[in-house]
Design an enzyme around this catalytic site. Structure first.
Site, mmCIF file in Angstrom:
data_model
loop_
_atom_site.group_PDB
_atom_site.id
_atom_site.type_symbol
_atom_site.label_atom_id
_atom_site.label_comp_id
_atom_site.label_asym_id
_atom_site.label_seq_id
_atom_site.Cartn_x
_atom_site.Cartn_y
_atom_site.Cartn_z
ATOM 1 N N ASN A 108 0.828 -1.206 0.000
ATOM 2 C CA ASN A 108 0.000 0.000 0.000
ATOM 3 C C ASN A 108 0.866 1.261 0.000
ATOM 4 O O ASN A 108 1.966 1.271 0.563
ATOM 5 C CB ASN A 108 -0.912 0.019 1.237
ATOM 6 N N VAL A 109 0.356 2.289 -0.619
ATOM 7 C CA VAL A 109 1.093 3.567 -0.700
ATOM 8 C C VAL A 109 0.383 4.645 0.132
ATOM 9 O O VAL A 109 0.724 5.815 0.054
ATOM 10 C CB VAL A 109 1.225 4.026 -2.174
ATOM 11 N N HIS A 157 5.897 -0.464 -2.665
ATOM 12 C CA HIS A 157 5.452 0.346 -3.815
ATOM 13 C C HIS A 157 5.552 1.835 -3.520
ATOM 14 O O HIS A 157 4.968 2.649 -4.242
ATOM 15 C CB HIS A 157 4.005 -0.022 -4.200
#
Ligand code: APR
Length: 250
Positions: free
Chosen positions: A103-104, A130
């Protein structure tokens, strides 16, 4: 929830020497962050090649940067949920880092800082495979900056004049080699891999649980539905991360 799976999952968590947790968009769903592939997920309204690719960034940087500015503003309203917080407490108690996320959204980092209080949040800080949409990175020299609101002119790096773009891995871009090496090392050393809220279809992230398995470890999956990894899991706990994780980890 099937009783045997639950009991097995609890035993594996209790007995584990080294734990790695791999999370995906599903752990942030209860915080109001859209997932990627569920009905209504992020990609439902856009085609990835339109926005989250280096080609799109080169072709139409303003549209791509405006989409990420919209995602940042949407995320500003989201808070870590009970699942993020239970994972943070778990790694703070164990005192060793093991959290890896696809997750970003930065919610694991916020949960770690909130749960650690004045103590060191380090063991609960995630490896961000990421990247993180809350940071910018210079496309030229790689310098990182805190994200700033998008102005009329495209944001430029003060050092080299390169374009400042979100510090996230776009489709088709390589992951940061050091980050991936650290995650792989954790997966190979772990005797338990918790796989939480991911469809496990995007590589190289999806290879991490298999590295734990190949090293003789176990997989415990927490998801609201079956995935391609479910059959490889020693225990698959069906349920929402925000409900399952506090009961499984606390
Ligand atoms: N609790 C647990 N699992 C959930 C929940 C929830 N509340 N809600 C949804 N899920 C599960 C879904 O069943 C699905 O398996 O979370 C998973 C979300 O899968 P995706 O939307 O594919 O997201 P993710 O696996 O993180 O995608 C991986 O793909 O688009 C790229 O870079 C992007 O990091 C992303 C990567």
């Amino acid at each position: 929830m099937e009783e045997g799976q639950w009991r097995t999952a609890r035993r594996l968590v209790r007995e584990a020497r080294r734990v790695i947790a791999l999370t995906g968009a599903g752990i942030s769903a209860e915080s109001g962050v859209p997932t990627f592939r569920d009905a209504g997920g992020l990609w439902r309204s856009y085609r990835p090649e339109e926005l989250a690719t280096p080609e799109a960034l080169a072709r139409d940087p303003r549209t791509v940067l405006e989409w990420y500015a919209w995602r940042r503003s949407a995320l500003a309203a989201c808070r870590p949920n009970a699942g993020h917080r239970a994972l943070a407490r778990f790694f703070l108690r164990r005192g060793e880092a093991g959290l890896v996320t696809q997750n970003v959204d930065g919610l694991h980092t916020r949960a770690a800082l909130e749960e650690a209080g004045d103590a060191s949040a380090d063991p609960a800080l995630p490896i961000e495979l990421h990247g993180a949409v809350g940071r910018d990175r210079c496309d030229g020299c790689g310098t990182r900056f805190p994200a700033e609101p998008l102005g009329d002119a495209l944001p430029r790096c003060g050092a080299c004049g390169g374009l400042r773009r979100p510090d996230v891995v776009l489709f088709g871009e390589p992951l940061d080699a050091e980050v991936l090496d650290r995650a792989r090392e954790l997966a190979e050393q772990a005797d338990l891999c918790l796989v939480i809220g991911t469809s496990a279809v995007v590589y190289p992230a999806a290879a991490l649980p298999l590295a734990t398995l190949e090293a003789g470890g176990h997989i415990v999956e927490v998801n609201v539905r079956r995935t391609t990894l479910t059959d490889a899991a020693t225990a698959a706990v069906r349920g929402e991360a925000g409900t399952v994780l506090p009961a499984l980890l606390d």
